[in-house]
Design a protein around this motif. Sequence first.
Motif, PDB file in Angstrom:
ATOM      1  N   GLY A 125     -60.623 -12.038  63.166  1.00  0.00           N
ATOM      2  CA  GLY A 125     -61.353 -12.506  61.994  1.00  0.00           C
ATOM      3  C   GLY A 125     -61.524 -14.012  62.019  1.00  0.00           C
ATOM      4  N   ALA A 126     -61.335 -14.653  60.857  1.00  0.00           N
ATOM      5  CA  ALA A 126     -61.326 -16.122  60.724  1.00  0.00           C
ATOM      6  C   ALA A 126     -62.684 -16.759  60.963  1.00  0.00           C
ATOM      7  CB  ALA A 126     -60.278 -16.741  61.640  1.00  0.00           C
ATOM      8  N   GLU A 127     -63.756 -15.979  60.864  1.00  0.00           N
ATOM      9  CA  GLU A 127     -65.082 -16.554  61.092  1.00  0.00           C
ATOM     10  C   GLU A 127     -65.460 -17.515  59.966  1.00  0.00           C
ATOM     11  OE1 GLU A 127     -64.730 -13.295  60.247  1.00  0.00           O
ATOM     12  OE2 GLU A 127     -65.439 -11.995  61.857  1.00  0.00           O
ATOM     13  N   THR A 128     -66.309 -18.457  60.305  1.00  0.00           N
ATOM     14  CA  THR A 128     -67.029 -19.233  59.294  1.00  0.00           C
ATOM     15  C   THR A 128     -68.351 -18.511  59.096  1.00  0.00           C
ATOM     16  OG1 THR A 128     -66.019 -21.257  60.141  1.00  0.00           O
ATOM     17  CG2 THR A 128     -67.923 -21.491  58.662  1.00  0.00           C
ATOM     18  N   GLU A 129     -68.568 -18.043  57.871  1.00  0.00           N
ATOM     19  CA  GLU A 129     -69.749 -17.219  57.595  1.00  0.00           C
ATOM     20  C   GLU A 129     -70.685 -17.967  56.649  1.00  0.00           C
ATOM     21  OE1 GLU A 129     -70.940 -12.700  56.116  1.00  0.00           O
ATOM     22  OE2 GLU A 129     -68.877 -13.402  55.906  1.00  0.00           O
ATOM     23  N   PHE A 130     -71.985 -17.995  57.007  1.00  0.00           N
ATOM     24  CA  PHE A 130     -73.009 -18.655  56.202  1.00  0.00           C
ATOM     25  C   PHE A 130     -73.855 -17.592  55.507  1.00  0.00           C
ATOM     26  CE2 PHE A 130     -71.667 -21.882  59.127  1.00  0.00           C
ATOM     27  CZ  PHE A 130     -71.766 -23.061  58.406  1.00  0.00           C
ATOM     28  N   LEU A 131     -73.941 -17.721  54.195  1.00  0.00           N
ATOM     29  CA  LEU A 131     -74.557 -16.690  53.365  1.00  0.00           C
ATOM     30  C   LEU A 131     -76.041 -16.512  53.633  1.00  0.00           C
ATOM     31  CD1 LEU A 131     -74.436 -14.706  50.977  1.00  0.00           C
ATOM     32  CD2 LEU A 131     -74.709 -16.666  49.440  1.00  0.00           C
ATOM     33  N   TYR A 132     -76.832 -17.557  53.458  1.00  0.00           N
ATOM     34  CA  TYR A 132     -78.287 -17.422  53.521  1.00  0.00           C
ATOM     35  C   TYR A 132     -78.806 -17.357  54.954  1.00  0.00           C
ATOM     36  CZ  TYR A 132     -77.688 -18.647  48.650  1.00  0.00           C
ATOM     37  OH  TYR A 132     -77.274 -18.674  47.341  1.00  0.00           O
ATOM     38  N   GLN A 133     -78.041 -17.891  55.898  1.00  0.00           N
ATOM     39  CA  GLN A 133     -78.451 -17.841  57.300  1.00  0.00           C
ATOM     40  C   GLN A 133     -78.022 -16.526  57.965  1.00  0.00           C
ATOM     41  OE1 GLN A 133     -76.963 -20.489  55.818  1.00  0.00           O
ATOM     42  NE2 GLN A 133     -78.861 -21.673  55.676  1.00  0.00           N
TER      43      GLN A 133
END
Length: 199
Positions: free
Chosen positions: A148-156
């Motif tokens: 896990g531990a991802e950096t997730e971008f909502l709109y992209q």
Amino acid sequence: MNIEYFEHIALFRDVYPAGYCQHLISEFNRLENEGVGSNRQHSENALRHIKDDHQISVELRNHHLLAFDGKNPCDLFFDGLQKCYDVYTEKYSVLKDSGNIRATTMKMQRTGPGGGYHVWHSEQGPATHASRAVVYMLYLNSLASEDGAETEFLYQKKRFNPVENTMVVWPAAYTHAHRGNPVLGEAHKYIVTGWFYYD
């Protein structure tokens, strides 16, 4: 240095010399053993969003770090960061015309199992955060997708797994709302993060 772009998010790979990221992790652990560091839940008043004792933060510029290859690790960090920013502003040149924008923060964090800032948020807002222009984050260690531990971008609609020695740069505004997904298993995630500010 390899570069990838995803809707104003830039990934700069292999920014620093081999061994540099592990050196920062060792220095972080040494400082923590000496009693340095604060829990983000308490220091940032983020009681609803950060699990207790799962994220420890240290402002590295405020402490003496052992040299890396005879050089000051903080100086090395800001030299590499500035190179990334200069490339970023070549692509997004309006930043060059936005006045004096500079980075002064070198905040290192360790996030343990279950930890992370799990709610969608941006880095720019009212009061003191209004002067944030650009965000940066250096992954100091690699984690497998199952960790896990991802950096997730909502709109992209993008997720980035931590890859050692990768600098991520993106706009601080609401357009790039993001979150740190939970660290799974027994892994730990180490990053250095901060902002470029409008003077």
